[in-house]
Design a protein around this motif. Structure first.
Motif, PDB file in Angstrom:
ATOM      1  N   GLY A  40      15.435 -14.389  12.451  1.00 52.29           N
ATOM      2  CA  GLY A  40      16.711 -15.025  12.944  1.00 52.29           C
ATOM      3  C   GLY A  40      17.808 -13.989  13.225  1.00 52.29           C
ATOM      4  N   SER A  41      18.392 -13.812  14.291  1.00 52.90           N
ATOM      5  CA  SER A  41      19.592 -12.714  14.701  1.00 52.90           C
ATOM      6  C   SER A  41      20.428 -13.202  15.652  1.00 52.90           C
ATOM      7  CB  SER A  41      18.837 -11.542  14.958  1.00 52.90           C
ATOM      8  OG  SER A  41      18.375 -11.405  16.101  1.00 52.90           O
ATOM      9  N   PRO A  42      21.736 -12.813  15.423  1.00 54.54           N
ATOM     10  CA  PRO A  42      22.263 -12.711  16.608  1.00 54.54           C
ATOM     11  C   PRO A  42      22.099 -12.586  17.983  1.00 54.54           C
ATOM     12  CG  PRO A  42      23.783 -11.611  15.083  1.00 54.54           C
ATOM     13  CD  PRO A  42      22.240 -11.701  14.773  1.00 54.54           C
ATOM     14  N   GLY A  43      21.980 -13.290  19.018  1.00 54.44           N
ATOM     15  CA  GLY A  43      21.604 -12.928  20.484  1.00 54.44           C
ATOM     16  C   GLY A  43      22.195 -11.615  21.060  1.00 54.44           C
ATOM     17  N   GLU A  44      21.606 -11.081  21.724  1.00 55.24           N
ATOM     18  CA  GLU A  44      22.282  -9.968  22.429  1.00 55.24           C
ATOM     19  C   GLU A  44      23.558 -10.158  23.327  1.00 55.24           C
ATOM     20  OE1 GLU A  44      19.710  -7.190  24.881  1.00 55.24           O
ATOM     21  OE2 GLU A  44      18.018  -7.644  23.789  1.00 55.24           O
ATOM     22  N   THR A  45      23.802 -11.410  24.222  1.00 50.33           N
ATOM     23  CA  THR A  45      24.627 -11.816  24.803  1.00 50.33           C
ATOM     24  C   THR A  45      25.401 -12.995  24.086  1.00 50.33           C
ATOM     25  OG1 THR A  45      23.296 -13.245  26.005  1.00 50.33           O
ATOM     26  CG2 THR A  45      23.559 -11.092  26.859  1.00 50.33           C
ATOM     27  N   GLY A  46      25.337 -13.014  22.873  1.00 50.82           N
ATOM     28  CA  GLY A  46      25.928 -14.053  22.056  1.00 50.82           C
ATOM     29  C   GLY A  46      24.808 -15.343  21.937  1.00 50.82           C
ATOM     30  N   GLY A  47      25.483 -15.989  21.088  1.00 49.95           N
ATOM     31  CA  GLY A  47      24.624 -17.085  20.557  1.00 49.95           C
ATOM     32  C   GLY A  47      23.622 -16.550  19.345  1.00 49.95           C
ATOM     33  N   TRP A  48      22.634 -17.347  19.344  1.00 52.91           N
ATOM     34  CA  TRP A  48      21.694 -16.918  18.356  1.00 52.91           C
ATOM     35  C   TRP A  48      20.429 -16.855  18.958  1.00 52.91           C
ATOM     36  CZ3 TRP A  48      23.342 -14.913  13.948  1.00 52.91           C
ATOM     37  CH2 TRP A  48      22.623 -14.908  12.972  1.00 52.91           C
ATOM     38  N   GLN A  49      19.289 -15.749  18.406  1.00 51.28           N
ATOM     39  CA  GLN A  49      17.873 -16.098  18.723  1.00 51.28           C
ATOM     40  C   GLN A  49      16.894 -15.881  17.408  1.00 51.28           C
ATOM     41  OE1 GLN A  49      17.170 -12.557  20.742  1.00 51.28           O
ATOM     42  NE2 GLN A  49      17.653 -11.118  18.956  1.00 51.28           N
ATOM     43  N   VAL A  50      15.739 -16.474  17.730  1.00 51.68           N
ATOM     44  CA  VAL A  50      14.780 -16.683  16.810  1.00 51.68           C
ATOM     45  C   VAL A  50      13.450 -16.136  17.324  1.00 51.68           C
ATOM     46  CG1 VAL A  50      13.417 -18.280  15.164  1.00 51.68           C
ATOM     47  CG2 VAL A  50      15.825 -18.755  15.479  1.00 51.68           C
ATOM     48  N   VAL A  51      12.769 -15.595  16.732  1.00 50.65           N
ATOM     49  CA  VAL A  51      11.425 -14.770  17.067  1.00 50.65           C
ATOM     50  C   VAL A  51      10.520 -15.190  16.103  1.00 50.65           C
ATOM     51  CG1 VAL A  51      10.282 -12.792  17.876  1.00 50.65           C
ATOM     52  CG2 VAL A  51      12.722 -13.046  18.248  1.00 50.65           C
ATOM     53  N   ASP A  52       9.444 -15.779  16.638  1.00 46.14           N
ATOM     54  CA  ASP A  52       8.295 -16.180  15.514  1.00 46.14           C
ATOM     55  C   ASP A  52       7.110 -15.846  16.094  1.00 46.14           C
ATOM     56  OD1 ASP A  52      10.020 -17.667  14.055  1.00 46.14           O
ATOM     57  OD2 ASP A  52       9.643 -19.598  14.845  1.00 46.14           O
ATOM     58  N   VAL A  53       6.257 -15.535  15.194  1.00 50.51           N
ATOM     59  CA  VAL A  53       4.753 -15.438  15.602  1.00 50.51           C
ATOM     60  C   VAL A  53       4.081 -16.534  14.804  1.00 50.51           C
ATOM     61  CG1 VAL A  53       2.728 -13.858  15.326  1.00 50.51           C
ATOM     62  CG2 VAL A  53       4.970 -12.888  15.496  1.00 50.51           C
ATOM     63  N   TRP A  54       3.201 -17.106  15.583  1.00 48.00           N
ATOM     64  CA  TRP A  54       2.283 -18.250  15.353  1.00 48.00           C
ATOM     65  C   TRP A  54       1.101 -18.274  15.479  1.00 48.00           C
ATOM     66  CZ3 TRP A  54       4.389 -22.841  13.039  1.00 48.00           C
ATOM     67  CH2 TRP A  54       5.863 -22.989  12.881  1.00 48.00           C
ATOM     68  N   GLU A  55       0.045 -19.087  14.724  1.00 52.01           N
ATOM     69  CA  GLU A  55      -1.226 -18.848  14.821  1.00 52.01           C
ATOM     70  C   GLU A  55      -1.566 -19.375  16.151  1.00 52.01           C
ATOM     71  OE1 GLU A  55      -2.987 -20.480  11.351  1.00 52.01           O
ATOM     72  OE2 GLU A  55      -2.482 -18.985  10.120  1.00 52.01           O
ATOM     73  N   SER A  56      -1.011 -20.400  16.572  1.00 54.17           N
ATOM     74  CA  SER A  56      -0.982 -21.180  17.802  1.00 54.17           C
ATOM     75  C   SER A  56      -0.120 -21.539  18.419  1.00 54.17           C
ATOM     76  CB  SER A  56      -2.268 -22.043  17.641  1.00 54.17           C
ATOM     77  OG  SER A  56      -1.921 -23.017  16.889  1.00 54.17           O
ATOM     78  N   GLU A  57      -0.083 -21.836  19.678  1.00 50.30           N
ATOM     79  CA  GLU A  57       0.890 -22.501  20.310  1.00 50.30           C
ATOM     80  C   GLU A  57       0.953 -24.066  19.768  1.00 50.30           C
ATOM     81  OE1 GLU A  57       3.111 -23.658  24.690  1.00 50.30           O
ATOM     82  OE2 GLU A  57       1.248 -21.944  24.642  1.00 50.30           O
ATOM     83  N   ASP A  58      -0.315 -24.806  19.650  1.00 47.35           N
ATOM     84  CA  ASP A  58      -0.242 -26.133  19.085  1.00 47.35           C
ATOM     85  C   ASP A  58       0.527 -26.375  17.904  1.00 47.35           C
ATOM     86  OD1 ASP A  58      -1.631 -26.970  21.408  1.00 47.35           O
ATOM     87  OD2 ASP A  58      -3.513 -27.028  20.265  1.00 47.35           O
ATOM     88  N   ALA A  59       0.435 -25.043  16.705  1.00 50.31           N
ATOM     89  CA  ALA A  59       1.064 -25.208  15.542  1.00 50.31           C
ATOM     90  C   ALA A  59       2.659 -25.037  15.805  1.00 50.31           C
ATOM     91  CB  ALA A  59       0.531 -24.041  14.523  1.00 50.31           C
TER      92      ALA A  59
END
Length: 93
Positions: A40-59
């Motif tokens: 989780g980190s501040p967004g480039e243009t404001g707000g907030w961003q979350v980047v995840d890696v998941w085993e599958s889209e279903d999960a």
């Protein structure tokens, strides 16, 4: 196949992100099923961003619908966008 998810919310703050995180993952030693990595980190243009890696889209979708959206709604959070792509390559040293 693993997926990379980028969530961005213009109206999100660090405090709102943390409150949502604390409700959805109260024990970091027991992450949601299928979660490989979370950032989780501040967004480039404001707000907030979350980047995840998941085993599958279903999960990911299951966690999003059953945990994140209800918690965000309880907190009065604004909407956010999620972009999902398949992971081609990874290195976790």
């Amino acid at each position: 196949m693993a997926i990379l998810v980028v969530n961005q919310g213009a109206g999100w703050s660090q405090e709102l992100y943390q409150a949502t995180f604390d409700r959805t993952i109260p024990d970091r030693n027991h992450p949601p099923a299928g979660l490989i990595a979370h950032f989780g980190s501040p967004g480039e243009t404001g707000g907030w961003q979350v980047v995840d890696v998941w085993e599958s889209e279903d999960a990911f979708r299951r966690f999003l619908e059953e945990q994140v959206k209800p918690a965000a709604q309880e907190l009065g959070a604004p909407p956010f966008e999620s972009k999902v792509v398949e992971v081609y390559n990874s290195l976790i040293p």
